[in-house]
Design an enzyme around this catalytic site. Sequence first.
Site, PDB file in Angstrom:
ATOM      1  N   GLU A  48     -26.433  -6.635 -20.474  1.00 24.09           N
ATOM      2  CA  GLU A  48     -25.936  -7.936 -20.945  1.00 24.09           C
ATOM      3  C   GLU A  48     -26.755  -9.090 -20.365  1.00 24.09           C
ATOM      4  O   GLU A  48     -27.062 -10.057 -21.069  1.00 24.09           O
ATOM      5  CB  GLU A  48     -24.451  -8.107 -20.617  1.00 24.09           C
ATOM      6  N   HIS A  75     -29.883  -9.862 -22.136  1.00 19.41           N
ATOM      7  CA  HIS A  75     -29.735 -10.718 -23.321  1.00 19.41           C
ATOM      8  C   HIS A  75     -29.946 -12.195 -22.969  1.00 19.41           C
ATOM      9  O   HIS A  75     -30.459 -12.963 -23.785  1.00 19.41           O
ATOM     10  CB  HIS A  75     -28.332 -10.566 -23.921  1.00 19.41           C
TER      11      HIS A  75
HETATM   12 NI    NI Z   1     -26.616  -5.717 -26.377  1.00 17.66          NI
END
Ligand code: NI
Length: 168
Positions: free
Chosen positions: A134, A137
């Site tokens: 995450e 990202h």
């Molecule tokens: Ni993802």
Amino acid sequence: MGHPLLRQVAAPAVVGSPELHALVADMDDTMRALSGAGLAAPQIGVSLRVVIFELKDNPRYPHVAPVPYTALVNPVLTVLGEEQEEGWEGCLSVPGLRGLVPRYRRLRYQGFTPDGASIDRTVEGFHARVVQHEVDHLDGILYPQRIRDLRSFGFEDALAGQMTPLPD
Ligand code: NI
């Protein structure tokens, strides 16, 4: 995958604001509707440093130890040790595909809840993996960029039966 927002470095978010709470509510709805284990704000078109994750009874990730629901704002990761392990990952921005991705096994993460309370945890295994995925990202990185051997990247249905359970 391919949208410019997913290649950008996201900006720090302001904790405690109504806008942040609304963003996290939208992210919660999206993650749960798609049975994701995590979601980052850029995936719903908002370039801010906010991620959420949770794992319990998830059909996309069987055989994995639960991860408590967490909304993490402005995260900072500190890798603990050099040890890495490979695990199969998917991503709601790369639908239908899975790939074998190396991640650090243990790490500490720090940041804030949407209300501004401190979060400081040391985790390992799948919990550490989902946080690394995450937070990538937020730095404009999608998991296919981390795959070492592209033979271990393909469509979920074609790979069925070849993916060993994720380590927890
Ligand atoms: Ni993802």
